[in-house]
Design a protein around this motif. Sequence first.
Motif, short mmCIF file in Angstrom:
data_model
loop_
_atom_site.label_atom_id
_atom_site.label_comp_id
_atom_site.label_asym_id
_atom_site.label_seq_id
_atom_site.Cartn_x
_atom_site.Cartn_y
_atom_site.Cartn_z
N LEU A 121 23.11 21.53 31.34
CA LEU A 121 24.46 21.97 31.71
C LEU A 121 24.80 23.22 30.88
CD1 LEU A 121 26.85 21.15 33.52
CD2 LEU A 121 27.76 19.86 31.60
N THR A 125 26.28 28.60 34.85
CA THR A 125 25.74 27.81 35.97
C THR A 125 26.89 27.17 36.73
OG1 THR A 125 25.57 25.66 34.85
CG2 THR A 125 23.75 27.24 34.51
N GLY A 127 27.09 24.09 36.98
CA GLY A 127 27.27 22.78 36.35
C GLY A 127 26.61 21.65 37.10
N ASN A 128 25.71 21.98 38.04
CA ASN A 128 25.08 20.93 38.84
C ASN A 128 23.56 20.87 38.64
OD1 ASN A 128 24.27 23.26 40.10
ND2 ASN A 128 25.11 22.76 42.12
N ASP A 130 21.40 23.10 39.28
CA ASP A 130 20.64 23.89 40.26
C ASP A 130 20.53 25.33 39.77
OD1 ASP A 130 19.52 25.18 42.40
OD2 ASP A 130 20.95 24.45 43.89
#
Length: 574
Positions: A121, A125, A127-128, A130
């Motif tokens: 995290l 990003t 936050g997932n 990916d």
Amino acid sequence: MASDLRTQDIQNPVDVAEYLFRRLHEVGVRSVHGLPGDYNLVALDYIPKAGLNWVGNCNELNAGYAADGYARVKGISAIVTTFGVGELSAVNAIAGAYSEYVPIVHIVGYPSTASQKNGMLLHHTLGNGDFNVFSKMSKEISCAVSLLNDQHEAATLIDNAIRECWLHSRPVYISLPSDMVQKKVDGDRLKTPLDLSFPKNDPEKEDYVVDVILKYLHAAQNPVVLVDACAIRHRALDETHEFIVKSGIPTFVAPMGKGAVNETLPNYGGVYAGDGSNKGVRERVEASDLVISIGAIKSDFNTAGFTYRISQLNTIDLHSYGTKVRYSEYPGVRMNGVLKKVTAKLGQLNVEKGPKPNNDIPDEEVKSPEPTITQAWFWPRLGQWLEKNDVVITETGTANFGIWETRFPADVTAISQVLWGSIGYATGSCQGAALAAKELGIKRTILFTGDGSFQLTAQEVSTMLRNKLNPIIFIICNKGYTIERYIHGWEDSYNDVQEWKYKELPYAFGAEKDSVLTYRVSTKKEVEELFLDREFASGDTQKLRFVELVMAWDDAPVALKSTAAAAAKTNAEN
């Protein structure tokens, strides 16, 4: 263990980042645009080691515009951004480069491969977990995506991306994870230059197409040549020039092709854009029984609202991806080889002379006692002042359409964004173009942009000062978005902008008093005096020149008026 053994076998190891930047140096890049971010900081240390200059822009969007302008002058460019927040800010500019066939290598500093693998995290990003979401976005506006997640594939992926960028003349995307920057690759690969040659046409197909073209050329009674942007972008200008000179056929350019042809040639006839064409051009082109079209992009603004009236039955289309003769298509038969052979075998043609464009100011403007600077007066007058080798940048709006009425001296590079049309492009592009011009020893880079457009990317004047660039900048002060007014909202507030004290901005950006020359001209007489000012006009003046060029808010070139009306009609259609 296997990975370690493979690394030990490298006889001449170099770091991935060094390899990347040395390859960029090899293909002609000397300056890298972009912004620092924590995921790309270590990579930036390698830029000077590879003999490159770091520009350092004010934001990523501007950096993307600047990289675009640099590539249009130098042939290719590079930009470095950081993961997520940085790269997304550049996406508009990169999309414009994709749309208009401009080769930019976009390098994005990524979180480490371990962080990606563990789905950490991290900041920047979604936050997932990916880490591929942004590269997937860029895939749609890139001709190659190289994710450097494995050091043993890194050199191959770098080489492939740069080659694709060059050959397709479109942006590519390279991810550079922070832990890959100092991984080792085989430096001996650098001893073999990248193969940037275009694939040769199949000789049998090419010869057949050449014979077909020659048959129609010799049968034609009044052929014309129409040159557009893809002749520039796909590196076919030498072959195009040879064909134009040897054939003597009347030659015209589309708006996006402005600057592709030496406009001092006796057979140059002006700009063809349907109803927005130069005087006498539309009649001559549309009466032709054969149009040799080279690198066409038939977009709305490039055709003055789709007002071309050329039958495909009378057209030979030459492109990077193939040739079309009337209604017969020959995919894969690239224009470069075809033009070269057609020129070699030309023989005697029937040539009917075309119009002779000039920079004469219209009679009604000469006779007018009105001192106000008008669009109809200014653009031909500009043509009298321009010099050989100038780089001229025009913003989407009155400048972009006005420059159609300017006949250039030889070897002028014209930069505009006719298809993508992102307002604010030209000021950022000017920074990159001026830097590229300086590297090539070209003395004058000249920008024409509107006050509304300038306000979107004004910060790049700061970058110009920081990099000791000395372009000539004209801000057309006409109280807002004139091109938008002609499409819709004639006097509505959304087309107005706050009036800035434009010529004071260089000093607000930190310019020393003796490093900038500023002017405000609001009459034709003042323009004449400015053009005669030797310090202002000289390519040897080592000062940025900044001009407030005052024009009426409701004045526009004729071509803009007709194109805007067509755009409004298209927008209103169900």
